[in-house]
Design a protein around this motif. Structure first.
Motif, PDB file in Angstrom:
ATOM      1  N   ILE A  32       0.834  -1.202   0.000  1.00  0.00           N
ATOM      2  CA  ILE A  32       0.000   0.000   0.000  1.00  0.00           C
ATOM      3  C   ILE A  32       0.865   1.247   0.000  1.00  0.00           C
ATOM      4  O   ILE A  32       0.604   2.197  -0.749  1.00  0.00           O
ATOM      5  N   ARG A  33       1.922   1.269   0.834  1.00  0.00           N
ATOM      6  CA  ARG A  33       2.820   2.429   0.855  1.00  0.00           C
ATOM      7  C   ARG A  33       3.471   2.631  -0.512  1.00  0.00           C
ATOM      8  O   ARG A  33       3.615   3.760  -0.984  1.00  0.00           O
ATOM      9  N   GLY A  34       3.859   1.542  -1.163  1.00  0.00           N
ATOM     10  CA  GLY A  34       4.455   1.641  -2.494  1.00  0.00           C
ATOM     11  C   GLY A  34       3.486   2.194  -3.519  1.00  0.00           C
ATOM     12  O   GLY A  34       3.856   3.027  -4.353  1.00  0.00           O
ATOM     13  N   GLU A  35       2.234   1.769  -3.456  1.00  0.00           N
ATOM     14  CA  GLU A  35       1.232   2.269  -4.397  1.00  0.00           C
ATOM     15  C   GLU A  35       0.924   3.742  -4.145  1.00  0.00           C
ATOM     16  O   GLU A  35       0.733   4.513  -5.077  1.00  0.00           O
ATOM     17  N   LYS A  40       1.631   9.379  -5.931  1.00  0.00           N
ATOM     18  CA  LYS A  40       2.177  10.727  -5.739  1.00  0.00           C
ATOM     19  C   LYS A  40       3.111  11.105  -6.884  1.00  0.00           C
ATOM     20  O   LYS A  40       3.053  12.220  -7.404  1.00  0.00           O
ATOM     21  N   GLN A  41       3.979  10.178  -7.274  1.00  0.00           N
ATOM     22  CA  GLN A  41       4.913  10.454  -8.359  1.00  0.00           C
ATOM     23  C   GLN A  41       4.190  10.662  -9.678  1.00  0.00           C
ATOM     24  O   GLN A  41       4.534  11.553 -10.459  1.00  0.00           O
ATOM     25  N   GLU A  42       3.182   9.860  -9.932  1.00  0.00           N
ATOM     26  CA  GLU A  42       2.439   9.974 -11.192  1.00  0.00           C
ATOM     27  C   GLU A  42       1.681  11.299 -11.267  1.00  0.00           C
ATOM     28  O   GLU A  42       1.707  11.985 -12.296  1.00  0.00           O
ATOM     29  N   ILE A  43       1.043  11.685 -10.174  1.00  0.00           N
ATOM     30  CA  ILE A  43       0.309  12.952 -10.163  1.00  0.00           C
ATOM     31  C   ILE A  43       1.269  14.120 -10.313  1.00  0.00           C
ATOM     32  O   ILE A  43       1.007  15.071 -11.050  1.00  0.00           O
ATOM     33  N   ALA A  44       2.417  14.063  -9.614  1.00  0.00           N
ATOM     34  CA  ALA A  44       3.401  15.153  -9.712  1.00  0.00           C
ATOM     35  C   ALA A  44       3.915  15.293 -11.144  1.00  0.00           C
ATOM     36  O   ALA A  44       4.063  16.411 -11.649  1.00  0.00           O
ATOM     37  N   VAL A 118      -6.143  12.206 -12.853  1.00  0.00           N
ATOM     38  CA  VAL A 118      -6.257  10.966 -12.089  1.00  0.00           C
ATOM     39  C   VAL A 118      -5.051  10.081 -12.384  1.00  0.00           C
ATOM     40  O   VAL A 118      -4.670   9.919 -13.543  1.00  0.00           O
ATOM     41  N   PRO A 119      -4.465   9.484 -11.346  1.00  0.00           N
ATOM     42  CA  PRO A 119      -3.329   8.580 -11.557  1.00  0.00           C
ATOM     43  C   PRO A 119      -3.805   7.226 -12.091  1.00  0.00           C
ATOM     44  O   PRO A 119      -3.936   6.255 -11.348  1.00  0.00           O
ATOM     45  N   THR A 120      -4.071   7.157 -13.375  1.00  0.00           N
ATOM     46  CA  THR A 120      -4.678   5.964 -13.961  1.00  0.00           C
ATOM     47  C   THR A 120      -3.792   4.723 -13.828  1.00  0.00           C
ATOM     48  O   THR A 120      -4.300   3.639 -13.594  1.00  0.00           O
ATOM     49  N   ASP A 121      -2.474   4.873 -13.975  1.00  0.00           N
ATOM     50  CA  ASP A 121      -1.580   3.721 -13.838  1.00  0.00           C
ATOM     51  C   ASP A 121      -1.663   3.132 -12.431  1.00  0.00           C
ATOM     52  O   ASP A 121      -1.718   1.915 -12.248  1.00  0.00           O
ATOM     53  N   THR A 122      -1.662   3.983 -11.430  1.00  0.00           N
ATOM     54  CA  THR A 122      -1.712   3.520 -10.049  1.00  0.00           C
ATOM     55  C   THR A 122      -3.042   2.849  -9.749  1.00  0.00           C
ATOM     56  O   THR A 122      -3.084   1.826  -9.060  1.00  0.00           O
ATOM     57  N   VAL A 123      -4.128   3.390 -10.267  1.00  0.00           N
ATOM     58  CA  VAL A 123      -5.437   2.780 -10.053  1.00  0.00           C
ATOM     59  C   VAL A 123      -5.446   1.366 -10.629  1.00  0.00           C
ATOM     60  O   VAL A 123      -5.927   0.423  -9.990  1.00  0.00           O
TER      61      VAL A 123
END
Length: 144
Positions: A32-35, A40-44, A118-123
């Protein structure tokens, strides 16, 4: 010191079922912490790209406004050769108003498609992780 997924897999295989179940909360917590970090990285990254694009568009818009003022003045002067100056200014102003309305409508439509970022990759990664935890999917060589 954290280990890589390839170093951890053999270690997990050598452990008993009880110790694996005992370490499950820690593994889920790290996942969960990794996701969250990935989100955060994807949105930034998306916001940075949007910021650069917006800055360039603002610069282009400023120059376009100056250019447009020059061209409108030239159009009014040219049209005033055959019509009274006030009529030439009204005609050019009306055409510009129509263009402004069309551009505003197209811009609002384009803006609605890009918001919210939206961070689509993370979702998708989280959905994949949930399926894997439920046993509905298989892990590939990358651990996803």
């Amino acid at each position: 010191m954290s280990s890589t997924p390839t170093e951890e897999r053999p270690r997990l295989r050598d452990r008993s079922l009880g110790s694996l179940i005992g370490s499950l909360p820690d593994l889920v917590s790290r996942l969960i912490r990794g996701e969250i970090q990935h989100a955060k990285q994807e949105i930034a990254a998306k916001l940075k790209a949007a910021g650069v694009g917006a800055g360039l568009l603002v610069g282009a818009a400023i120059l376009a406004i100056i250019f447009l003022q020059i061209m409108l003045a030239a159009a009014i002067i040219a049209l005033s050769l055959v019509l009274p100056a006030w009529a030439a200014a009204l005609i050019v102003g009306g055409v510009v108003l129509i263009i402004v309305i069309v551009l505003a409508l197209v811009g609002v439509k384009a803006l609605k498609t890009g918001v919210p970022p939206v961070p689509t990759d993370t979702v998708e990664n989280v959905k994949s992780d949930i399926r894997a935890i439920k046993g509905e999917g298989e892990y590939d060589n990358a651990g996803r």
